[in-house]
Design a protein around this motif. Structure first.
Motif, mmCIF file in Angstrom:
data_model
loop_
_atom_site.group_PDB
_atom_site.id
_atom_site.type_symbol
_atom_site.label_atom_id
_atom_site.label_comp_id
_atom_site.label_asym_id
_atom_site.label_seq_id
_atom_site.Cartn_x
_atom_site.Cartn_y
_atom_site.Cartn_z
ATOM 1 N N GLU A 81 11.161 7.182 -6.113
ATOM 2 C CA GLU A 81 9.766 7.568 -5.868
ATOM 3 C C GLU A 81 9.200 6.806 -4.674
ATOM 4 O O GLU A 81 8.492 7.366 -3.843
ATOM 5 C CB GLU A 81 8.927 7.278 -7.121
ATOM 6 C CG GLU A 81 7.462 7.582 -6.945
ATOM 7 C CD GLU A 81 6.647 7.235 -8.198
ATOM 8 O OE1 GLU A 81 5.437 7.044 -8.036
ATOM 9 O OE2 GLU A 81 7.222 7.148 -9.292
ATOM 10 N N ASP A 82 9.532 5.520 -4.578
ATOM 11 C CA ASP A 82 9.042 4.729 -3.455
ATOM 12 C C ASP A 82 9.789 5.043 -2.167
ATOM 13 O O ASP A 82 9.204 4.950 -1.082
ATOM 14 C CB ASP A 82 9.088 3.238 -3.793
ATOM 15 C CG ASP A 82 7.923 2.829 -4.691
ATOM 16 O OD1 ASP A 82 6.860 3.468 -4.613
ATOM 17 O OD2 ASP A 82 8.082 1.870 -5.469
ATOM 18 N N ASN B 233 7.874 7.814 -0.798
ATOM 19 C CA ASN B 233 6.643 7.327 -0.170
ATOM 20 C C ASN B 233 6.930 6.741 1.210
ATOM 21 O O ASN B 233 6.177 6.962 2.158
ATOM 22 C CB ASN B 233 5.974 6.266 -1.046
ATOM 23 C CG ASN B 233 5.360 6.839 -2.305
ATOM 24 O OD1 ASN B 233 5.122 8.037 -2.410
ATOM 25 N ND2 ASN B 233 5.107 5.978 -3.278
ATOM 26 N N GLN C 295 0.815 -1.211 0.000
ATOM 27 C CA GLN C 295 0.000 0.000 0.000
ATOM 28 C C GLN C 295 0.850 1.264 0.000
ATOM 29 O O GLN C 295 0.365 2.333 -0.357
ATOM 30 C CB GLN C 295 -0.925 0.024 1.224
ATOM 31 C CG GLN C 295 -1.992 -1.032 1.196
ATOM 32 C CD GLN C 295 -2.930 -0.866 0.012
ATOM 33 O OE1 GLN C 295 -3.440 0.209 -0.251
ATOM 34 N NE2 GLN C 295 -3.142 -1.945 -0.721
ATOM 35 N N LYS D 105 4.803 1.636 -4.932
ATOM 36 C CA LYS D 105 4.158 1.293 -6.205
ATOM 37 C C LYS D 105 4.878 0.145 -6.897
ATOM 38 O O LYS D 105 4.263 -0.628 -7.613
ATOM 39 C CB LYS D 105 4.136 2.515 -7.116
ATOM 40 C CG LYS D 105 3.259 3.625 -6.592
ATOM 41 C CD LYS D 105 3.289 4.817 -7.521
ATOM 42 C CE LYS D 105 2.434 5.939 -6.945
ATOM 43 N NZ LYS D 105 2.485 7.132 -7.753
ATOM 44 N N ARG E 56 -1.662 7.271 -2.057
ATOM 45 C CA ARG E 56 -0.417 7.202 -2.830
ATOM 46 C C ARG E 56 0.245 8.545 -3.046
ATOM 47 O O ARG E 56 1.320 8.600 -3.634
ATOM 48 C CB ARG E 56 -0.673 6.510 -4.153
ATOM 49 C CG ARG E 56 -1.106 5.072 -3.939
ATOM 50 C CD ARG E 56 -0.295 4.185 -4.787
ATOM 51 N NE ARG E 56 -0.765 2.832 -4.626
ATOM 52 C CZ ARG E 56 0.007 1.825 -4.388
ATOM 53 N NH1 ARG E 56 1.296 2.000 -4.294
ATOM 54 N NH2 ARG E 56 -0.468 0.624 -4.279
#
Length: 149
Positions: free
Chosen positions: A74-75, A78, A26, A29, A144
């Protein structure tokens, strides 16, 4: 360390809720392989009033966890947002369980050890009692964009 671990992303050592796909999937991505690993010189405490743990330096302890391999920037962003201001992402060295080799990985270190008690975080208790509460409280309100709803 073999070339199969050399990519554009960073390895990320996780030791709590992010070891579990219902949480990890969750927050990030991408799809990443993982390895069992140990962080020596750290201890995993229960956070009072929460179902997630805090990892702090401790010279004689070690923490069993997972290393997610080659996590893309990018993750990583997150994950930083998900972990929040109570943690700081730092690079540490971890030991792979299967090969005994070491590798560098990012991990999240708890910044306020004064609030912790001596109680250690229990994997089995989290799996039996804490997972659903954690998902409801922390992941159910996650989106997200890296923001809490």
């Amino acid at each position: 360390m073999g070339p199969e671990f050399e990519q554009d992303g960073k390895h990320v050592f996780v030791y709590g809720s992010l070891m579990y796909l219902p949480v990890w999937g969750q927050v990030v991505k991408g799809v990443y392989p993982c390895l069992n690993a140990i962080a020596k010189g750290y201890k995993r405490h229960a956070v009072p009033g929460e179902t997630y743990p805090a990892m702090v330096a401790h010279p004689t302890a070690q923490v069993q966890g997972l290393v997610w391999l080659n996590v893309l920037p990018e993750d990583i962003k997150n994950l930083d947002a998900f972990e929040g201001p109570e943690y700081e992402r730092r690079e540490i060295e971890v030991l792979q369980n299967t090969s005994g080799e070491t590798l560098k990985a990012q991990t999240y270190i708890w910044l306020n050890p004064d609030v912790l008690t001596e109680e250690l975080w229990s994997v089995s208790r989290f799996e039996a009692e804490g997972m659903q509460a954690f998902l409801n409280k922390h992941v159910g309100s996650w989106n997200r964009t890296g923001q809490r709803k």
